[in-house]
Design a protein around this motif. Structure first.
Motif, PDB file in Angstrom:
ATOM      1  N   THR A  97      15.423  -3.643 -22.048  1.00 56.37           N
ATOM      2  CA  THR A  97      14.261  -4.270 -21.693  1.00 56.37           C
ATOM      3  C   THR A  97      13.816  -2.507 -22.369  1.00 56.37           C
ATOM      4  O   THR A  97      12.713  -2.820 -22.203  1.00 56.37           O
ATOM      5  CB  THR A  97      14.112  -5.206 -20.343  1.00 56.37           C
ATOM      6  OG1 THR A  97      14.748  -5.706 -20.267  1.00 56.37           O
ATOM      7  CG2 THR A  97      12.982  -4.556 -19.836  1.00 56.37           C
TER       8      THR A  97
ATOM      9  N   ALA B 275      20.891  -5.867 -19.762  1.00 53.83           N
ATOM     10  CA  ALA B 275      19.848  -6.329 -19.446  1.00 53.83           C
ATOM     11  C   ALA B 275      18.777  -5.362 -18.848  1.00 53.83           C
ATOM     12  O   ALA B 275      17.618  -5.061 -19.960  1.00 53.83           O
ATOM     13  CB  ALA B 275      19.573  -7.138 -18.371  1.00 53.83           C
ATOM     14  N   CYS B 276      18.693  -4.340 -18.185  1.00 53.97           N
ATOM     15  CA  CYS B 276      17.571  -3.404 -17.705  1.00 53.97           C
ATOM     16  C   CYS B 276      17.039  -2.544 -19.219  1.00 53.97           C
ATOM     17  O   CYS B 276      16.146  -1.571 -19.661  1.00 53.97           O
ATOM     18  CB  CYS B 276      17.775  -2.654 -17.009  1.00 53.97           C
ATOM     19  SG  CYS B 276      17.877  -3.681 -15.181  1.00 53.97           S
TER      20      CYS B 276
ATOM     21  N   ARG C 171      26.578  -6.427 -16.754  1.00 55.86           N
ATOM     22  CA  ARG C 171      24.963  -7.233 -17.317  1.00 55.86           C
ATOM     23  C   ARG C 171      23.917  -6.872 -17.306  1.00 55.86           C
ATOM     24  O   ARG C 171      22.930  -6.573 -18.104  1.00 55.86           O
ATOM     25  CB  ARG C 171      26.286  -8.455 -17.104  1.00 55.86           C
ATOM     26  CG  ARG C 171      24.550  -9.661 -17.663  1.00 55.86           C
ATOM     27  CD  ARG C 171      25.215 -10.735 -17.011  1.00 55.86           C
ATOM     28  NE  ARG C 171      24.454 -10.862 -15.508  1.00 55.86           N
ATOM     29  CZ  ARG C 171      23.171 -11.825 -15.906  1.00 55.86           C
ATOM     30  NH1 ARG C 171      22.369 -11.654 -16.597  1.00 55.86           N
ATOM     31  NH2 ARG C 171      23.214 -11.469 -14.435  1.00 55.86           N
TER      32      ARG C 171
END
Length: 354
Positions: free
Chosen positions: A207, A203-204, A199
């Motif tokens: 981004t 998310a990284c 997760r």
């Protein structure tokens, strides 16, 4: 036994007391120490760096406390200096041999690959053994086989998955490190989940994609302006700034979220359990502004940045201490050499804890 008796027993049972980690250092006092360390290191051609390392760690350890008890850093400058000299000799041997004896350099790298797990283990042993809290020292019990699998084999095999398995590998590495930490005779246990690592990784990744799109749009827009198009250096500087932003943002995101996951799932049974509520956005802003201040000040803002980071990490960390913490036995181990720790620094191996 009736319900009233059960409730009486539960109420009488000792409960953990929650304490927020305190950091009492300040930028002004640390800047003075840091400046003296830099000056003496230059004047002694690097020899004083061993004393500087000890003084720096003693400052941050000594200003960090839980429930009014401060941490101690026990290593001596001579220990650090001996290890640093040996590690520097190894590095010099590699540089010279790579220039004049390529086959020897290749053999050295091959041997070094198998030595890395040992270096990591020894570095962790030394760092933890030199850390003391309430007169009880920490220790590390990792073995070579597990270190070789987690630090060498699994990262190599992840290449064949196009690094899709890397979150699982990172989870294995963090589990190996933290599950082998002891406080006296008490073992640290962590329960990390692979799904949380994936997760955080996604998310990284999202981004990175988002920032890359923004960089691309700005590059196209700014590149279409005649004035900027005629100044490639200025345009290049803007692109570098955006890439700098992307790296610091992603690094800050990952560090904050992984730290929270590890701390919130770690405990010394019947001694202490940990909590971390580090806000991702706040930490990302801190990492970015710290990096920007250090670059713009040509390094002079480093003491301010380090103290600022230590204060935020301390304020976001709580420790629930059980009464039985008073009875932890300080296990006396053999003296640890700092050679492996310094070898890790010279050869750029990161063995720091989260």
């Amino acid at each position: 036994m009736d319900l009233q008796s059960v409730n009486h027993i539960e109420n009488a049972a000792p409960k953990a007391q929650r304490h927020t980690v305190q950091f009492s250092g300040d930028a002004a006092s640390y800047f003075s120490l840091w400046a003296v360390n830099i000056l003496f290191t230059i004047l002694t051609l690097g020899i004083y760096s061993a004393w500087a390392t000890v003084r720096n760690k003693q400052y941050f350890y000594g200003h960090t406390s839980i429930d009014g008890h401060r941490f101690d850093y026990l290593a001596t400058p001579i220990q650090i200096l001996k290890g640093r000299i040996l590690a520097a000799m190894c590095f010099t041997f590699y540089i010279v041999s790579s220039s004049y004896f390529p086959l020897i350099a290749a053999l050295f790298l091959f041997i070094w690959m198998f030595a890395v797990p040992w270096v990591i283990n020894q570095g962790l042993r030394f760092n933890l053994r030199m850390t003391r809290y309430r007169n009880v020292q920490f220790s590390f019990a990792g073995n070579y086989k597990d270190a070789f699998i987690n630090f060498i084999v699994l990262p190599f095999l992840s290449i064949f998955t196009l690094y899709l398995a890397m979150p699982w590998v990172l989870k294995r590495i963090d589990t190996y490190i933290h599950n082998n930490i002891f406080y006296g005779d008490k073992k640290l246990t962590v329960q990390l989940t692979t799904s949380e690592y994936f997760r955080i990784a996604f998310a990284c990744l999202f981004t990175v994609v988002g920032v890359a799109i923004v960089i691309g749009v700005f590059t196209v827009v700014l590149g279409s302006i005649d004035d900027l198009a005629q100044q490639p250096q200025l345009l290049g500087g803007i692109i570098v700034l955006f890439n700098f932003l992307m790296i610091t943002v992603v690094a800050g995101m990952y560090q904050a979220m992984i730290r929270n996951h590890i701390f919130n799932n770690a405990q010394f049974e019947q001694v202490a359990r940990f909590e971390s509520n580090l806000a991702t956005v706040d930490y990302v802003v801190l990492v970015f502004t710290n990096a920007l201040a250090i670059v713009c000040s040509l390094g002079l803002a480093l003491p301010w940045a380090k103290v600022r980071k230590a204060k935020m990490l301390a304020a976001a960390t709580s420790v629930c201490v059980y009464p039985s913490a008073e009875h932890v036995i300080n296990v006396q181990l053999e003296s640890q050499s700092s050679f492996a720790e310094e070898a890790a620094n010279v050869f750029d191996i990161d063995i720091s804890l989260t």
